[in-house]
Design a protein around this motif. Structure first.
Motif, PDB file in Angstrom:
ATOM      1  N   MET A   1      55.644  -5.335 -11.235  1.00 18.34           N
ATOM      2  CA  MET A   1      55.781  -4.745  -9.899  1.00 18.34           C
ATOM      3  C   MET A   1      55.390  -5.780  -8.844  1.00 18.34           C
ATOM      4  SD  MET A   1      53.962  -1.362  -8.519  1.00 18.34           S
ATOM      5  CE  MET A   1      54.625  -0.474  -7.144  1.00 18.34           C
ATOM      6  N   THR A   2      56.328  -6.066  -7.975  1.00 20.09           N
ATOM      7  CA  THR A   2      56.010  -7.083  -6.961  1.00 20.09           C
ATOM      8  C   THR A   2      55.290  -6.450  -5.780  1.00 20.09           C
ATOM      9  OG1 THR A   2      58.169  -6.711  -5.972  1.00 20.09           O
ATOM     10  CG2 THR A   2      58.001  -8.540  -7.515  1.00 20.09           C
ATOM     11  N   ALA A   3      54.589  -7.296  -5.060  1.00 15.26           N
ATOM     12  CA  ALA A   3      53.878  -6.811  -3.874  1.00 15.26           C
ATOM     13  C   ALA A   3      54.899  -6.532  -2.774  1.00 15.26           C
ATOM     14  CB  ALA A   3      52.885  -7.867  -3.418  1.00 15.26           C
ATOM     15  N   PRO A   4      54.554  -5.706  -1.788  1.00 14.63           N
ATOM     16  CA  PRO A   4      55.502  -5.434  -0.706  1.00 14.63           C
ATOM     17  C   PRO A   4      55.970  -6.730  -0.047  1.00 14.63           C
ATOM     18  CG  PRO A   4      53.612  -3.991  -0.541  1.00 14.63           C
ATOM     19  CD  PRO A   4      53.313  -4.981  -1.625  1.00 14.63           C
ATOM     20  N   ARG A   5      57.246  -6.695   0.380  1.00  9.50           N
ATOM     21  CA  ARG A   5      57.835  -7.898   0.970  1.00  9.50           C
ATOM     22  C   ARG A   5      57.054  -8.347   2.203  1.00  9.50           C
ATOM     23  NH1 ARG A   5      64.150  -7.747   1.724  1.00  9.50           N
ATOM     24  NH2 ARG A   5      63.946  -7.612  -0.514  1.00  9.50           N
ATOM     25  N   LEU A   6      56.618  -7.366   3.009  1.00  5.49           N
ATOM     26  CA  LEU A   6      55.874  -7.701   4.233  1.00  5.49           C
ATOM     27  C   LEU A   6      54.591  -8.463   3.887  1.00  5.49           C
ATOM     28  CD1 LEU A   6      55.373  -7.425   7.267  1.00  5.49           C
ATOM     29  CD2 LEU A   6      54.358  -5.189   6.848  1.00  5.49           C
ATOM     30  N   ALA A   7      53.917  -8.008   2.825  1.00  2.57           N
ATOM     31  CA  ALA A   7      52.668  -8.655   2.426  1.00  2.57           C
ATOM     32  C   ALA A   7      52.938 -10.083   1.967  1.00  2.57           C
ATOM     33  CB  ALA A   7      52.012  -7.843   1.306  1.00  2.57           C
ATOM     34  N   ARG A   8      54.013 -10.249   1.186  1.00  2.00           N
ATOM     35  CA  ARG A   8      54.317 -11.606   0.699  1.00  2.00           C
ATOM     36  C   ARG A   8      54.667 -12.523   1.876  1.00  2.00           C
ATOM     37  NH1 ARG A   8      59.013 -10.831  -2.991  1.00  2.00           N
ATOM     38  NH2 ARG A   8      59.020  -8.672  -2.360  1.00  2.00           N
TER      39      ARG A   8
ATOM     40  N   GLY B   1      48.996   5.549  -6.692  1.00  2.00           N
ATOM     41  CA  GLY B   1      50.111   6.025  -5.843  1.00  2.00           C
ATOM     42  C   GLY B   1      50.751   4.862  -5.116  1.00  2.00           C
ATOM     43  N   PRO B   2      52.094   4.837  -5.073  1.00  2.00           N
ATOM     44  CA  PRO B   2      52.788   3.681  -4.482  1.00  2.00           C
ATOM     45  C   PRO B   2      52.540   3.528  -2.978  1.00  2.00           C
ATOM     46  CG  PRO B   2      54.354   5.405  -5.133  1.00  2.00           C
ATOM     47  CD  PRO B   2      53.015   5.822  -5.632  1.00  2.00           C
ATOM     48  N   ALA B   3      52.490   4.663  -2.261  1.00  2.00           N
ATOM     49  CA  ALA B   3      52.337   4.558  -0.802  1.00  2.00           C
ATOM     50  C   ALA B   3      50.962   3.984  -0.453  1.00  2.00           C
ATOM     51  CB  ALA B   3      52.493   5.943  -0.169  1.00  2.00           C
ATOM     52  N   ALA B   4      49.938   4.491  -1.125  1.00  2.00           N
ATOM     53  CA  ALA B   4      48.580   4.005  -0.859  1.00  2.00           C
ATOM     54  C   ALA B   4      48.475   2.536  -1.245  1.00  2.00           C
ATOM     55  CB  ALA B   4      47.567   4.831  -1.645  1.00  2.00           C
ATOM     56  N   ALA B   5      49.112   2.173  -2.368  1.00  2.00           N
ATOM     57  CA  ALA B   5      49.073   0.777  -2.806  1.00  2.00           C
ATOM     58  C   ALA B   5      49.770  -0.115  -1.796  1.00  2.00           C
ATOM     59  CB  ALA B   5      49.740   0.653  -4.175  1.00  2.00           C
ATOM     60  N   TRP B   6      50.902   0.357  -1.291  1.00  6.57           N
ATOM     61  CA  TRP B   6      51.667  -0.440  -0.302  1.00  6.57           C
ATOM     62  C   TRP B   6      50.795  -0.720   0.913  1.00  6.57           C
ATOM     63  CZ3 TRP B   6      53.330  -0.680   4.655  1.00  6.57           C
ATOM     64  CH2 TRP B   6      54.421  -1.496   4.923  1.00  6.57           C
ATOM     65  N   CYS B   7      50.177   0.358   1.443  1.00 11.40           N
ATOM     66  CA  CYS B   7      49.359   0.197   2.645  1.00 11.40           C
ATOM     67  C   CYS B   7      48.183  -0.748   2.372  1.00 11.40           C
ATOM     68  CB  CYS B   7      48.816   1.546   3.110  1.00 11.40           C
ATOM     69  SG  CYS B   7      50.106   2.627   3.699  1.00 11.40           S
ATOM     70  N   ALA B   8      47.511  -0.538   1.233  1.00 14.06           N
ATOM     71  CA  ALA B   8      46.323  -1.345   0.933  1.00 14.06           C
ATOM     72  C   ALA B   8      46.701  -2.806   0.761  1.00 14.06           C
ATOM     73  CB  ALA B   8      45.652  -0.816  -0.327  1.00 14.06           C
ATOM     74  N   THR B   9      47.838  -3.074   0.108  1.00 25.71           N
ATOM     75  CA  THR B   9      48.228  -4.466  -0.139  1.00 25.71           C
ATOM     76  C   THR B   9      48.658  -5.156   1.151  1.00 25.71           C
ATOM     77  OG1 THR B   9      48.902  -3.830  -2.349  1.00 25.71           O
ATOM     78  CG2 THR B   9      49.711  -5.940  -1.547  1.00 25.71           C
ATOM     79  N   VAL B  10      49.385  -4.416   1.990  1.00 29.78           N
ATOM     80  CA  VAL B  10      49.785  -5.023   3.270  1.00 29.78           C
ATOM     81  C   VAL B  10      48.535  -5.321   4.101  1.00 29.78           C
ATOM     82  CG1 VAL B  10      50.959  -4.581   5.467  1.00 29.78           C
ATOM     83  CG2 VAL B  10      52.102  -4.034   3.320  1.00 29.78           C
ATOM     84  N   ALA B  11      47.605  -4.365   4.106  1.00 31.21           N
ATOM     85  CA  ALA B  11      46.365  -4.594   4.863  1.00 31.21           C
ATOM     86  C   ALA B  11      45.620  -5.798   4.291  1.00 31.21           C
ATOM     87  CB  ALA B  11      45.493  -3.346   4.810  1.00 31.21           C
TER      88      ALA B  11
ATOM     89  N   GLU C   1      48.978  -9.159  -8.577  1.00 32.45           N
ATOM     90  CA  GLU C   1      48.104  -8.655  -9.633  1.00 32.45           C
ATOM     91  C   GLU C   1      47.266  -7.475  -9.123  1.00 32.45           C
ATOM     92  OE1 GLU C   1      45.683 -11.696 -11.422  1.00 32.45           O
ATOM     93  OE2 GLU C   1      44.253 -10.219 -12.154  1.00 32.45           O
ATOM     94  N   VAL C   2      46.684  -7.670  -7.947  1.00 29.45           N
ATOM     95  CA  VAL C   2      45.857  -6.602  -7.386  1.00 29.45           C
ATOM     96  C   VAL C   2      46.721  -5.395  -7.039  1.00 29.45           C
ATOM     97  CG1 VAL C   2      44.300  -6.027  -5.477  1.00 29.45           C
ATOM     98  CG2 VAL C   2      44.200  -8.271  -6.537  1.00 29.45           C
ATOM     99  N   HIS C   3      47.931  -5.668  -6.550  1.00 29.70           N
ATOM    100  CA  HIS C   3      48.840  -4.571  -6.177  1.00 29.70           C
ATOM    101  C   HIS C   3      49.186  -3.717  -7.399  1.00 29.70           C
ATOM    102  CE1 HIS C   3      51.826  -2.411  -3.886  1.00 29.70           C
ATOM    103  NE2 HIS C   3      52.767  -2.722  -4.772  1.00 29.70           N
ATOM    104  N   ARG C   4      49.394  -4.371  -8.523  1.00 25.91           N
ATOM    105  CA  ARG C   4      49.727  -3.626  -9.753  1.00 25.91           C
ATOM    106  C   ARG C   4      48.577  -2.689 -10.123  1.00 25.91           C
ATOM    107  NH1 ARG C   4      52.555  -8.169 -11.342  1.00 25.91           N
ATOM    108  NH2 ARG C   4      50.695  -9.178 -12.132  1.00 25.91           N
ATOM    109  N   ARG C   5      47.367  -3.207  -9.963  1.00 26.37           N
ATOM    110  CA  ARG C   5      46.206  -2.371 -10.272  1.00 26.37           C
ATOM    111  C   ARG C   5      46.178  -1.145  -9.357  1.00 26.37           C
ATOM    112  NH1 ARG C   5      40.952  -5.837  -9.889  1.00 26.37           N
ATOM    113  NH2 ARG C   5      41.788  -7.793 -10.636  1.00 26.37           N
ATOM    114  N   ARG C   6      46.489  -1.413  -8.090  1.00 27.74           N
ATOM    115  CA  ARG C   6      46.411  -0.324  -7.101  1.00 27.74           C
ATOM    116  C   ARG C   6      47.519   0.700  -7.301  1.00 27.74           C
ATOM    117  NH1 ARG C   6      45.593  -4.465  -2.362  1.00 27.74           N
ATOM    118  NH2 ARG C   6      43.316  -4.472  -2.207  1.00 27.74           N
ATOM    119  N   ALA C   7      48.639   0.269  -7.857  1.00 28.16           N
ATOM    120  CA  ALA C   7      49.802   1.142  -7.966  1.00 28.16           C
ATOM    121  C   ALA C   7      49.491   2.414  -8.748  1.00 28.16           C
ATOM    122  CB  ALA C   7      50.962   0.384  -8.603  1.00 28.16           C
ATOM    123  N   ALA C   8      48.469   2.339  -9.606  1.00 23.36           N
ATOM    124  CA  ALA C   8      48.108   3.513 -10.393  1.00 23.36           C
ATOM    125  C   ALA C   8      47.673   4.665  -9.476  1.00 23.36           C
ATOM    126  CB  ALA C   8      46.977   3.150 -11.347  1.00 23.36           C
TER     127      ALA C   8
END
Lengths: 110, 871
Positions: B1-8, B38-48, B29-36
């Motif tokens: 699972m790749t990190a959000p494009r905005l984050a990259r 929920g995807p929306a929460a992971a997206w927000c956390a990774t972008v932040a 790597e961290v994003h994959r861990r967070r994905a567990a």
């Protein structure tokens, strides 16, 4: 040999790197280690910046590891603590120990 | 699972060189861990997460970057000056354009500063508060019953003091017996203790001076003392007659005492009885208060608002009034909006100008590719080259800023010289202006210097040397540069067209001959009802004033009106009664004025048809009549015989009474400048309509009209000392200020348009010159292979021609559309003639030809043998 003075967070990063060991120490694992052992929440950005500074001081060196075993897996930047880094950690420990002497009765709860 | 494009993207943007890949790996790597979780929460956390990393990395980069001194050298300033001298076209055009932009910015910032931050310029001035008394619904000023003022004074504890001040023009009899007009002020004497000014001679007004039955006294201003009495000590205690009342001079105030608004010539006491429920406040006096220590305008406002329900306008018994407090210098809620608009327009113009200059700098920098390449080969970093080019442009911008600021100061001086400005208004460039102009320099430098520098150093400069490439080798004018040229051509077309339309309007407005006699004296008649001891509101005897003027020696005829020629009074919607069998016509606007029977005679006008007004037309309850002008007959009656026809006006309340047309007069310039409003009509002067109208007197005289001002003033004064002659001037000078303003505006607009056009075409020239040089070899080969001059010219001129055509087309469309906007600024000007837009296009084509002809000639002269040597 004169060693660099370490900041508190720099010391934590060095200690975490030493604990994890040569082939497993990279930014994410170092951050996890510090969080797990100190219970303190930290941001990875702080780890990146600290690693950069430590490398500039010559206390650590970094190298690219193997790509991660997954599709599109990217290599990790692995951290190796240099002898100067170990010396700095030792010096910090001695300094702390000397400062600790005689403070037991004051700091221990009655 | 790749990190959000905005984050990259964030990480790649800010990561240290060569480390983006690993950082993105960690992020994933961290994003994959967070994905567990929920995807929306992971997206927000990774972008932040990525955002924080990007910010921290950027700060670290800035912290550890090489010191500025390594990429900006003092030597660059010298180089900048040398290059300005070496390239006069770029220097002169760029500096002129930037100076205009900077001048505009200076004026705009100083104006905004004045609009928003003016303060009363004396100690304690910020405690002065204007107390408005308005009609609750209509928001017009009203007067209150005397007990209401007493209530306000007693209950508004946020105000330490309540006073009143007035200002108007009054007649004054000088010791020589000559009658003159003077700026008169009234003030409640007890308010003087809050104004930190003391008399240079004599004493201040006191409350006793304002008491009923007290001897009338006056304080005069130093300048007036010098003018009228030559600074003689005998002035103290002397008597001057003001508005028919002899007053003793008790004090001489310093010239820097200018309260309440325009610098007055003298101050008379306003009775303070109204503050205790006795006596009346003069009609034109305004209330003001002094904030008590520890109180603010807001607390005064809330106390006054609470009192609003308890006070009653004297004209509307039983109705509440609206009380409000505002700073004396407050220009109302619209001021910040207006100020922001002025500032934004000035900044936008500067940015457009700077973008134009950027094109020139870009072309010039490409021309210096070799020099830049050599410097790179010698070890100069990209930052160093960018710094050098930016500093060169900074020099240009700084010179332009100095010139612009000087020009702006000259304009501001003109602003300050305007009459009727309150004394606290000072259009002077202060520290805030300086800061914003420096900001303007930095903005212009960034656009005109840093952007081209980034662009030109993005290329592989070392490659220029390796390929042995010559001047401009490998250079392309990108889409941004092309769009910039097109935009500036479009802007210059709009500006030039606007300038020509305004210039044409000015010519029609200011230069139109009205076929009126030259020896007509005109003057406004101001009635100071309410400021005299009686405070009367009665209408003056207008007919008597007309008779007095007519009887003066040298006066051939005199008449009264509510609008002189060129005054362009408001238009009413007019509907003409159709003849039997005729269809009804839609109402159209027509300006109108009230005139006395003598008015047409004063202008030397005769009835073209029918008759002029007679005395009987002005009597009450007579059949309503009107006189129309010749354009009215053409527009409303299609040339049909007008006398006896009827028309009526239609307003919000519905149609008015029918008026019968009794005569036709020539076009006397009722609404000069706008042909659509040339058709107008006159109605008989209504002597009972009351004073609050603008009334003008026109008198046809023998000899110089101005020679009759003094006798007229004297005669009117003897009849009624409260009537003041304002702006006496010959008829041909009426609205001279407006015309001068339009002329100035048109000149400024033309200047701006021409500079923009020159700038745009210099950009075209620079681009063409560069293209010819870059393609010298290609041109040579094509000529050697037998290409005709026409084909070669077509290739070279093609792009420039497209740009000029596109810019011209866009500018033409915008110019036509912008005609509607013009009404916002200069509503009284007519549409430009049909020739203006074609003229602008012709000018553009000519200028475009001039800009391309030199490079084209060079292209056609390329000899194949020379071309081969270029490599």
């Amino acid at each position: 040999m004169e060693t660099s003075t370490l900041g508190e967070f720099e010391l934590l990063v060095l200690l975490a790197s030493l604990r994890i060991g040569g082939d497993e120490a990279y930014a994410v694992s170092i951050a996890d280690e510090i969080e797990a052992r100190t219970g303190r929440h930290l941001h990875r950005a702080a780890v990146y910046v600290t690693l950069q500074r430590l490398e500039k001081k010559g206390l650590i060196s970094t190298r690219l590891g193997e790509p991660r075993p997954e599709r599109g897996g990217k290599a990790r930047r692995l951290v190796h603590v240099e002898p100067a880094g170990r010396a700095a950690v030792r010096q910090a420990r001695h300094a702390f120990q000397r400062m600790w002497v005689g403070l037991g009765p004051i700091l221990e709860p009655r | 699972m790749t990190a959000p494009r905005l984050a990259r993207w964030l990480i790649r943007l800010a990561a240290p060189a060569g480390q983006a890949h690993e950082l993105v790996g960690d992020l994933e790597e961290v994003h994959r861990r967070r994905a567990a979780g929920g995807p929306a929460a992971a997206w927000c956390a990774t972008v932040a997460d990525a955002f924080v990393i990007a910010v921290v990395a950027s700060i670290e980069r800035l912290r550890t970057r090489p010191r500025a001194a390594t990429w900006v050298h003092v030597g660059d300033l010298r180089l900048g000056l040398r290059i300005m001298r070496r390239e006069p076209i770029v220097t002169v055009t760029g500096t002129a354009a930037l100076a205009l932009g900077m001048g505009l910015l200076t004026v705009a910032v100083a104006t905004v500063d004045t609009l928003l931050f003016s303060r009363l310029p004396f100690e304690g001035g910020d405690r002065f508060v204007l107390v408005s008394v308005l009609h609750e619904v209509e928001r017009r000023p009203v007067r209150l019953t005397p007990d209401a003022y007493a209530l306000i004074a007693a209950r508004t504890t946020a105000l330490e003091h309540l006073g009143a001040a007035s200002q108007n023009l009054q007649n004054l009899t000088l010791p020589s017996g000559v009658v003159a007009d003077a700026v008169a002020a009234g003030i409640t004497p007890s308010s003087l203790r809050f104004l930190p000014y003391r008399p240079v001679r004599g004493r201040l007004l006191t409350s006793a001076d304002a008491a009923p039955g007290a001897a009338p006294v006056v304080m005069i201003r130093d300048a007036f003392w010098q003018r009228a009495f030559g600074g003689a000590d005998e002035a103290l205690g002397a008597t001057i007659e003001i508005g028919g009342i002899p007053r003793i001079i008790v004090g001489i105030m310093p010239d820097d005492f200018k309260f309440p608004s325009r610098p007055p010539d003298f101050w008379t006491p306003i009775g303070e009885g109204f503050l205790e429920g006795r006596g009346e406040l003069p009609v034109n006096a305004r209330l003001f208060g002094i904030l008590a220590p520890g109180h603010s305008i807001e607390s005064a406002q809330s106390q006054l608002a609470a009192l609003s329900a308890q006070v009653t306008p004297v004209s509307e018994p039983g109705q509440p009034a609206r009380l409000a407090a505002a700073s004396v210098t407050d220009l109302g809620p619209q001021a910040p909006v207006m100020a922001s608009a002025i500032l934004l327009v000035a900044i936008a113009i500067l940015a457009v100008v700077a973008a134009n200059v950027a094109n020139l700098v870009l072309a010039r920098s490409y021309g210096r590719s070799r020099e830049l390449a050599v410097r790179t080969a010698l070890g100069a970093s990209r930052a160093r080259l960018i710094g050098q080019i930016t500093v060169e442009v900074l020099v240009l911008c700084s010179v332009a800023a100095v010139l612009g600021a000087l020009g702006g100061q000259a304009v501001l001086r003109q602003f300050n010289a305007m009459d009727d400005l309150p004394f606290w208004v000072d259009f002077t460039a202060g520290p805030r202006t300086l800061v914003l102009v420096i900001g303007g320099v930095l903005l212009a430098t960034t656009i005109a210097g840093a952007w081209p520098a980034f662009r030109v150093t993005r290329r592989n400069l070392a490659g220029v040397l390796q390929s042995g490439g010559g001047y401009g080798e490998g250079v392309r004018f990108g889409r941004v540069a092309g769009a910039s040229v097109v935009t500036q051509i479009a802007v210059s077309v709009v500006m030039l067209h606007g300038a020509l339309v305004v210039a044409d309007g000015v010519a029609k407005y200011a230069g139109r001959s009205l076929d009126l006699p030259a020896n007509v004296l005109t003057t406004g008649l101001r009635f100071n009802t309410g400021v005299t001891a009686g405070g009367s509101l009665e209408s003056p005897d207008f007919e008597q004033i007309e008779r007095i003027a007519s009887a003066l020696p040298g006066v051939v005829a005199a008449g009264l009106t509510t609008a002189l020629p060129r005054h362009s009074p408001p238009a009413a919607q007019v509907e003409v009664e159709p003849l039997p069998g005729e269809p009804a016509r839609a109402p159209q606007p027509a300006p109108w004025a009230e005139v006395s029977p003598g008015y047409f005679g004063a202008l030397g006008a005769h009835a073209v048809s029918g008759r002029l007004f007679a005395d009987r037309d002005t009597r009450p309850n007579v059949h309503p009549v009107a006189i129309v002008n010749v354009p009215f007959v053409r527009t409303f009656l299609e040339g049909a015989y007008p006398v006896g026809r009827r028309f009526r006006t239609i307003d919000a309340d519905g149609p008015g009474a029918w008026r019968e047309i009794v005569g036709v007069v020539p076009d006397l310039g009722l609404s000069v400048g706008d042909p659509s409003l040339a058709a107008g009509y006159y109605v008989p002067f209504d002597p009972g309509a009351g004073a609050p109208r603008f009334i003008y007197l026109a008198a046809r005289v023998t000899g110089d009209p101005l020679a009759h001002v003094a006798p007229l003033r004297q005669a009117v004064y003897q009849h009624d000392p409260t009537i003041v002659l304002t702006w006496p001037q010959p008829l041909e000078d009426v609205n001279g200020e407006d015309r001068a303003f339009f002329l100035w505006f048109s000149t400024a607009l033309t200047g701006l348009g021409i500079v923009t056009l020159i700038l745009a075409l210099t950009g075209v020239y620079a681009m063409m010159a560069l293209i010819v040089t870059r393609r010298t070899r290609e041109i040579g080969i094509r000529i050697a292979l037998g290409a005709t001059s026409r084909r070669v010219a077509g290739t070279i001129v093609g792009r420039a021609a497209w740009q000029v055509a596109l810019g011209g087309l866009a500018g033409g469309v915008l110019a036509v559309l912008s005609l509607d906007l013009r009404g916002v600024l200069v509503s009284r000007l007519p549409d430009g003639g049909p020739w203006t837009l074609p003229l602008v296009i012709c000018l553009l084509v000519l200028a475009g030809l001039a800009a391309t002809s030199f490079p084209l000639r060079r292209a056609l002269r390329v000899r194949p043998s020379d071309a081969m040597r270029v490599e």
